[in-house]
Motif scaffolding. Structure first.
Motif, PDB file in Angstrom:
ATOM      1  N   PRO A  41       0.832  -1.203   0.000  1.00 46.34           N
ATOM      2  CA  PRO A  41       0.000   0.000   0.000  1.00 46.34           C
ATOM      3  C   PRO A  41       0.867   1.254   0.000  1.00 46.34           C
ATOM      4  O   PRO A  41       1.920   1.293   0.633  1.00 46.34           O
ATOM      5  CB  PRO A  41      -0.794  -0.096   1.302  1.00 46.34           C
ATOM      6  CG  PRO A  41      -0.663  -1.504   1.755  1.00 46.34           C
ATOM      7  CD  PRO A  41       0.595  -2.039   1.152  1.00 46.34           C
ATOM      8  N   ALA A  42       0.424   2.255  -0.722  1.00 45.62           N
ATOM      9  CA  ALA A  42       1.148   3.522  -0.785  1.00 45.62           C
ATOM     10  C   ALA A  42       0.154   4.669  -0.628  1.00 45.62           C
ATOM     11  O   ALA A  42      -0.950   4.626  -1.158  1.00 45.62           O
ATOM     12  CB  ALA A  42       1.881   3.652  -2.117  1.00 45.62           C
ATOM     13  N   ALA A  43       0.565   5.672   0.120  1.00 50.44           N
ATOM     14  CA  ALA A  43      -0.285   6.853   0.323  1.00 50.44           C
ATOM     15  C   ALA A  43      -0.472   7.582  -1.000  1.00 50.44           C
ATOM     16  O   ALA A  43       0.436   7.654  -1.819  1.00 50.44           O
ATOM     17  CB  ALA A  43       0.345   7.775   1.347  1.00 50.44           C
ATOM     18  N   LEU A  44      -1.675   8.112  -1.217  1.00 46.47           N
ATOM     19  CA  LEU A  44      -1.955   8.840  -2.440  1.00 46.47           C
ATOM     20  C   LEU A  44      -1.466  10.275  -2.381  1.00 46.47           C
ATOM     21  O   LEU A  44      -1.350  10.930  -3.396  1.00 46.47           O
ATOM     22  CB  LEU A  44      -3.462   8.833  -2.727  1.00 46.47           C
ATOM     23  CG  LEU A  44      -4.073   7.469  -3.010  1.00 46.47           C
ATOM     24  CD1 LEU A  44      -5.571   7.583  -3.156  1.00 46.47           C
ATOM     25  CD2 LEU A  44      -3.456   6.870  -4.252  1.00 46.47           C
ATOM     26  N   GLY A  45      -1.200  10.769  -1.191  1.00 46.01           N
ATOM     27  CA  GLY A  45      -0.714  12.132  -1.045  1.00 46.01           C
ATOM     28  C   GLY A  45      -1.814  13.176  -1.172  1.00 46.01           C
ATOM     29  O   GLY A  45      -1.558  14.310  -1.553  1.00 46.01           O
ATOM     30  N   ARG A  48      -5.513  17.018   2.991  1.00 50.76           N
ATOM     31  CA  ARG A  48      -6.764  17.159   3.736  1.00 50.76           C
ATOM     32  C   ARG A  48      -6.762  18.519   4.411  1.00 50.76           C
ATOM     33  O   ARG A  48      -6.028  18.738   5.366  1.00 50.76           O
ATOM     34  CB  ARG A  48      -6.904  16.033   4.755  1.00 50.76           C
ATOM     35  CG  ARG A  48      -7.056  14.677   4.109  1.00 50.76           C
ATOM     36  CD  ARG A  48      -6.932  13.568   5.140  1.00 50.76           C
ATOM     37  NE  ARG A  48      -6.871  12.277   4.504  1.00 50.76           N
ATOM     38  CZ  ARG A  48      -5.747  11.684   4.111  1.00 50.76           C
ATOM     39  NH1 ARG A  48      -4.592  12.272   4.296  1.00 50.76           N
ATOM     40  NH2 ARG A  48      -5.786  10.505   3.540  1.00 50.76           N
ATOM     41  N   ALA A  64      -6.725   8.967   6.611  1.00 50.82           N
ATOM     42  CA  ALA A  64      -5.304   8.637   6.454  1.00 50.82           C
ATOM     43  C   ALA A  64      -5.041   7.182   6.816  1.00 50.82           C
ATOM     44  O   ALA A  64      -4.064   6.604   6.339  1.00 50.82           O
ATOM     45  CB  ALA A  64      -4.451   9.566   7.319  1.00 50.82           C
ATOM     46  N   ASP A  65      -5.908   6.565   7.611  1.00 51.44           N
ATOM     47  CA  ASP A  65      -5.739   5.156   7.963  1.00 51.44           C
ATOM     48  C   ASP A  65      -5.811   4.255   6.731  1.00 51.44           C
ATOM     49  O   ASP A  65      -5.211   3.188   6.699  1.00 51.44           O
ATOM     50  CB  ASP A  65      -6.783   4.713   8.979  1.00 51.44           C
ATOM     51  CG  ASP A  65      -6.605   5.403  10.330  1.00 51.44           C
ATOM     52  OD1 ASP A  65      -5.514   5.978  10.566  1.00 51.44           O
ATOM     53  OD2 ASP A  65      -7.551   5.371  11.134  1.00 51.44           O
ATOM     54  N   ASP A  67      -4.542   4.834   3.907  1.00 51.49           N
ATOM     55  CA  ASP A  67      -3.284   4.898   3.156  1.00 51.49           C
ATOM     56  C   ASP A  67      -2.381   3.709   3.438  1.00 51.49           C
ATOM     57  O   ASP A  67      -1.568   3.344   2.607  1.00 51.49           O
ATOM     58  CB  ASP A  67      -2.518   6.183   3.483  1.00 51.49           C
ATOM     59  CG  ASP A  67      -3.174   7.423   2.901  1.00 51.49           C
ATOM     60  OD1 ASP A  67      -4.021   7.286   2.006  1.00 51.49           O
ATOM     61  OD2 ASP A  67      -2.816   8.528   3.342  1.00 51.49           O
ATOM     62  N   HIS A  68      -2.519   3.102   4.586  1.00 52.51           N
ATOM     63  CA  HIS A  68      -1.620   2.025   4.987  1.00 52.51           C
ATOM     64  C   HIS A  68      -2.253   0.642   4.831  1.00 52.51           C
ATOM     65  O   HIS A  68      -1.666  -0.347   5.231  1.00 52.51           O
ATOM     66  CB  HIS A  68      -1.173   2.234   6.440  1.00 52.51           C
ATOM     67  CG  HIS A  68      -0.629   3.606   6.672  1.00 52.51           C
ATOM     68  ND1 HIS A  68       0.562   4.031   6.151  1.00 52.51           N
ATOM     69  CD2 HIS A  68      -1.145   4.661   7.327  1.00 52.51           C
ATOM     70  CE1 HIS A  68       0.775   5.291   6.491  1.00 52.51           C
ATOM     71  NE2 HIS A  68      -0.244   5.693   7.209  1.00 52.51           N
ATOM     72  N   HIS A  74     -10.023  -0.719   2.557  1.00 56.36           N
ATOM     73  CA  HIS A  74     -10.505   0.653   2.401  1.00 56.36           C
ATOM     74  C   HIS A  74     -11.986   0.799   2.743  1.00 56.36           C
ATOM     75  O   HIS A  74     -12.387   1.788   3.339  1.00 56.36           O
ATOM     76  CB  HIS A  74     -10.269   1.142   0.980  1.00 56.36           C
ATOM     77  CG  HIS A  74      -8.834   1.404   0.680  1.00 56.36           C
ATOM     78  ND1 HIS A  74      -8.422   2.000  -0.486  1.00 56.36           N
ATOM     79  CD2 HIS A  74      -7.696   1.159   1.362  1.00 56.36           C
ATOM     80  CE1 HIS A  74      -7.109   2.113  -0.496  1.00 56.36           C
ATOM     81  NE2 HIS A  74      -6.644   1.595   0.625  1.00 56.36           N
TER      82      HIS A  74
END
Length: 105
Positions: A41-45, A48, A64-65, A67-68, A74
């Motif tokens: 998994p990778a954060a989309l950036g 917020r 943000a949870d 993202d990991h 999701h």
């Protein structure tokens, strides 16, 4: 073209197809000797922006949870955030609770 040449070409195609199918099942791209590694998994950036409302900001921070987590995790986070945002909106429609000194007659 002779029957023998046609049979040889058909055999070559079926052998190549079988090899490609075996490589695809093993996660190996055609022409490569090493299996593919799946990226985690990778954060989309996604930025917020705070709203100034503590309840809403807490729910946005909860996003943000996700993202990991892998994609299958999701939905749980999104449903939880949706529930929290719905509760925050419902609270805005509730009549104000009188303060301790507003009950005087």
């Amino acid at each position: 073209m002779t029957d023998e040449a046609a049979e040889t070409r058909a055999e070559a195609r079926s052998t190549a197809g079988a090899d490609a199918g075996a490589e695809a099942e093993a996660g190996v791209p055609a022409g490569s000797a090493e299996p593919l590694e799946h990226a985690g998994p990778a954060a989309l950036g996604v930025v917020r922006t705070p709203t100034g409302h503590a309840g809403v900001d807490a729910q946005l921070a909860r996003l943000a949870d996700a993202d990991h987590l892998g994609a299958d995790g999701h939905a749980e986070v999104y449903e939880d955030v949706h529930r929290g945002l719905r509760e925050a909106l419902t609270a805005l429609d509730a009549p104000p609770v009188p303060g301790p000194y507003e009950n005087r007659s």
